[in-house]
Motif scaffolding. Structure first.
Motif, short mmCIF file in Angstrom:
data_model
loop_
_atom_site.label_atom_id
_atom_site.label_comp_id
_atom_site.label_asym_id
_atom_site.label_seq_id
_atom_site.Cartn_x
_atom_site.Cartn_y
_atom_site.Cartn_z
N VAL A 160 0.84 -1.03 -0.11
CA VAL A 160 -0.06 0.06 0.07
C VAL A 160 0.79 1.10 0.16
CG1 VAL A 160 -1.94 1.02 1.05
CG2 VAL A 160 -1.65 -1.49 1.23
N ILE A 161 0.80 2.21 -0.91
CA ILE A 161 1.18 3.53 -0.84
C ILE A 161 0.27 4.48 -0.63
CG2 ILE A 161 2.65 5.06 -2.36
CD1 ILE A 161 3.45 2.46 -4.00
N LEU A 162 0.66 5.31 0.23
CA LEU A 162 -0.47 6.49 0.65
C LEU A 162 0.21 7.84 0.51
CD1 LEU A 162 -1.67 5.09 3.80
CD2 LEU A 162 -2.72 4.85 1.59
N VAL A 163 -0.19 8.59 -0.44
CA VAL A 163 0.45 10.04 -0.81
C VAL A 163 -0.59 11.08 -0.20
CG1 VAL A 163 1.17 11.44 -2.57
CG2 VAL A 163 1.40 9.00 -2.93
N SER A 164 0.14 11.74 0.71
CA SER A 164 -0.52 12.67 1.23
C SER A 164 -1.86 12.45 2.20
CB SER A 164 -0.95 13.86 0.27
OG SER A 164 0.10 14.57 -0.46
N PRO A 165 -1.68 11.38 2.76
CA PRO A 165 -2.93 10.63 3.75
C PRO A 165 -3.50 11.71 4.81
CG PRO A 165 -0.88 9.65 4.46
CD PRO A 165 -0.34 10.60 3.23
N TYR A 166 -4.53 11.29 5.35
CA TYR A 166 -4.97 11.92 6.36
C TYR A 166 -5.64 11.02 7.43
CZ TYR A 166 -8.93 10.38 3.26
OH TYR A 166 -9.81 9.72 2.30
N LEU A 167 -5.70 11.36 8.72
CA LEU A 167 -6.05 10.60 9.70
C LEU A 167 -7.60 10.44 9.49
CD1 LEU A 167 -5.10 9.34 12.50
CD2 LEU A 167 -6.23 11.17 13.44
N SER A 168 -8.26 11.25 8.86
CA SER A 168 -9.59 11.06 8.53
C SER A 168 -10.12 12.39 7.93
CB SER A 168 -10.77 10.90 9.72
OG SER A 168 -10.65 11.75 10.73
N VAL A 169 -11.08 12.35 6.95
CA VAL A 169 -11.57 13.55 6.50
C VAL A 169 -12.34 14.24 7.73
CG1 VAL A 169 -13.57 14.62 4.80
CG2 VAL A 169 -11.95 12.58 4.03
N LEU A 170 -13.18 13.59 8.66
CA LEU A 170 -13.51 14.51 9.52
C LEU A 170 -12.66 15.36 10.38
CD1 LEU A 170 -15.91 14.79 11.67
CD2 LEU A 170 -14.95 12.70 12.86
N SER A 171 -11.42 14.71 10.72
CA SER A 171 -10.57 15.64 11.24
C SER A 171 -9.75 16.92 10.51
CB SER A 171 -9.16 14.76 11.73
OG SER A 171 -8.53 14.30 10.90
N ILE A 172 -9.89 16.38 9.19
CA ILE A 172 -9.51 17.61 8.48
C ILE A 172 -10.70 18.82 8.49
CG2 ILE A 172 -8.88 18.17 5.98
CD1 ILE A 172 -6.40 16.74 7.36
N ALA A 173 -11.75 18.35 8.08
CA ALA A 173 -12.77 19.17 8.21
C ALA A 173 -12.75 20.11 9.39
CB ALA A 173 -14.29 18.57 8.09
N GLN A 174 -12.83 19.24 10.47
CA GLN A 174 -12.75 20.20 11.82
C GLN A 174 -11.56 21.03 12.00
OE1 GLN A 174 -12.54 16.20 14.32
NE2 GLN A 174 -14.83 16.56 15.00
N ALA A 175 -10.44 20.69 11.30
CA ALA A 175 -9.17 21.82 11.51
C ALA A 175 -9.74 23.11 10.52
CB ALA A 175 -8.15 21.19 11.10
N LYS A 203 3.54 -0.75 3.96
CA LYS A 203 2.97 0.25 3.80
C LYS A 203 4.04 1.38 3.41
CE LYS A 203 0.75 -0.48 7.29
NZ LYS A 203 0.99 -1.97 7.40
N LEU A 204 3.94 2.31 2.49
CA LEU A 204 4.78 3.38 2.25
C LEU A 204 3.93 4.85 2.34
CD1 LEU A 204 7.55 4.69 1.17
CD2 LEU A 204 6.82 4.41 -1.14
N PHE A 205 4.19 5.56 3.20
CA PHE A 205 3.89 6.83 3.37
C PHE A 205 4.42 8.12 2.91
CE2 PHE A 205 1.82 4.27 6.42
CZ PHE A 205 0.66 4.63 7.08
N LEU A 206 3.91 8.72 1.82
CA LEU A 206 4.67 9.93 1.54
C LEU A 206 3.91 11.28 1.68
CD1 LEU A 206 5.43 8.40 -2.11
CD2 LEU A 206 6.79 8.42 -0.30
N HIS A 207 4.56 12.31 2.14
CA HIS A 207 3.79 13.53 2.47
C HIS A 207 4.81 14.44 2.28
CE1 HIS A 207 -0.14 14.19 4.66
NE2 HIS A 207 0.38 15.46 4.16
N GLY A 208 4.35 15.84 1.79
CA GLY A 208 4.94 17.11 2.00
C GLY A 208 4.95 17.84 3.03
N ARG A 209 6.07 18.38 3.41
CA ARG A 209 6.09 19.01 4.74
C ARG A 209 5.36 20.35 4.62
NH1 ARG A 209 9.13 18.29 8.97
NH2 ARG A 209 10.74 16.88 7.83
N LEU A 210 5.38 20.92 3.41
CA LEU A 210 4.53 21.99 3.24
C LEU A 210 3.03 21.92 2.83
CD1 LEU A 210 7.54 24.00 1.15
CD2 LEU A 210 7.19 23.96 3.78
N ASP A 211 2.58 20.77 2.86
CA ASP A 211 1.26 20.79 2.26
C ASP A 211 0.25 21.47 3.58
OD1 ASP A 211 -1.30 19.48 1.96
OD2 ASP A 211 -0.59 17.48 1.27
N ASP A 212 -0.36 22.32 2.83
CA ASP A 212 -1.52 22.96 3.48
C ASP A 212 -2.88 22.54 3.26
OD1 ASP A 212 -1.78 24.04 1.01
OD2 ASP A 212 -1.32 26.41 1.52
#
Length: 264
Positions: A160-175, A203-212
């Motif tokens: 599994v490769i996850l590029v810019s993953p989230y804990l949940s859409v719920l948590s992103i929406a709350q933020a 699992k490979l997680f890939l994320h940008g440090r500057l992701d807003d």
């Protein structure tokens, strides 16, 4: 003296109602009444029938049967045509790619919802399993990471490769909307945090440090609760969209090739 507070309450309730009614348009901006897709820039056009009667359109590059094939679930405003760069890079290594257009997105029937997209993910995996006859690596990007996590938890993906993953859409929406009762309003919470424990594959997680859009902290939170084996790579100069670069493609290829022959 009560008029101003009353007007404020009415305005707030109107805002809550507007957000509730428009939330799927906000979450799935790539869906809707769009024209038929232009001729594909890569791959063969394929169609996948879902168990609930929708027809999904996708693009498929077949690789070698002894190489894992990548199943791609894109972001919420994306298109399958946008992944020629990835398809071509994988093809140089004889690795196949299937990118599927979610229900309601160009070329596919229906309208998007969390339940629908998760159904699409399983249907796409089953189609690819029957046609590629090779191991499958599930790759999700942004919104598609929730589809990838659910699919890998229910189907025997080899990785599994996850590029810019989230804990949940719920948590992103709350933020993003701390002034709204998001938990009560949200129809499609995409709780990857509740599903990641079932994903036992590498699992490979890939994320940008500057992701807003999806903060690195959200991806790191999912990584922390994910079971082993897992690896996380953080791209210091990358945000949400410019993470799709040659470095990411190279990391994806190395991960996929390292999985060869390690399927269940």
């Amino acid at each position: 003296m009560l008029i101003l507070p009353l007007m404020a309450v009415i305005a707030y309730m109107a805002l809550v109602g507007l957000v509730y009614l428009s939330q799927r348009a906000l979450l799935y901006p790539g869906a809707g009444a769009t024209p038929a897709p232009e001729p594909a820039s890569w791959g063969e056009t394929v169609h996948v029938k879902t168990p609930d009667g929708e027809m999904l359109q996708g693009l498929y590059n077949q690789g070698d049967s002894d190489k894992p094939c990548v199943l791609l679930f894109f972001g919420n405003g994306d298109r399958v045509n946008n992944y020629e760069f990835l398809a071509q890079a994988l093809a140089t290594r004889r690795i196949g790619l299937l990118a599927i257009s979610y229900r309601g997105y160009p070329g596919s029937t229906g309208s998007p919802s969390e339940r629908g997209l998760l159904t699409d993910g399983i249907a796409a995996f089953d189609w690819l399993s029957a046609h590629a006859r090779s191991e499958i690596v599930v790759l999700g990007r942004s919104l598609g990471t929730g589809v990838a996590v659910n699919t890998a938890g229910k189907r025997p993906a080899v990785g599994v490769i996850l590029v810019s993953p989230y804990l949940s859409v719920l948590s992103i929406a709350q933020a993003h909307y701390p002034f709204l009762p998001v938990e009560a309003l949200l129809k499609d919470p995409f709780r990857s945090d509740l599903n990641i424990a079932k994903v036992r594959q590498p699992k490979l997680f890939l994320h940008g440090r500057l992701d807003d859009s999806i903060p690195l902290s959200s991806g790191q939170a999912l990584y922390r609760i994910a079971p082993e084996p897992k690896t996380m790579l953080i791209y210091d100069g990358a945000g949400h969209n410019d993470i799709l670069n040659d470095r990411m493609v190279g990391d994806v290829i190395r991960f996929v090739e390292a999985l060869q022959g390690n399927g269940p």
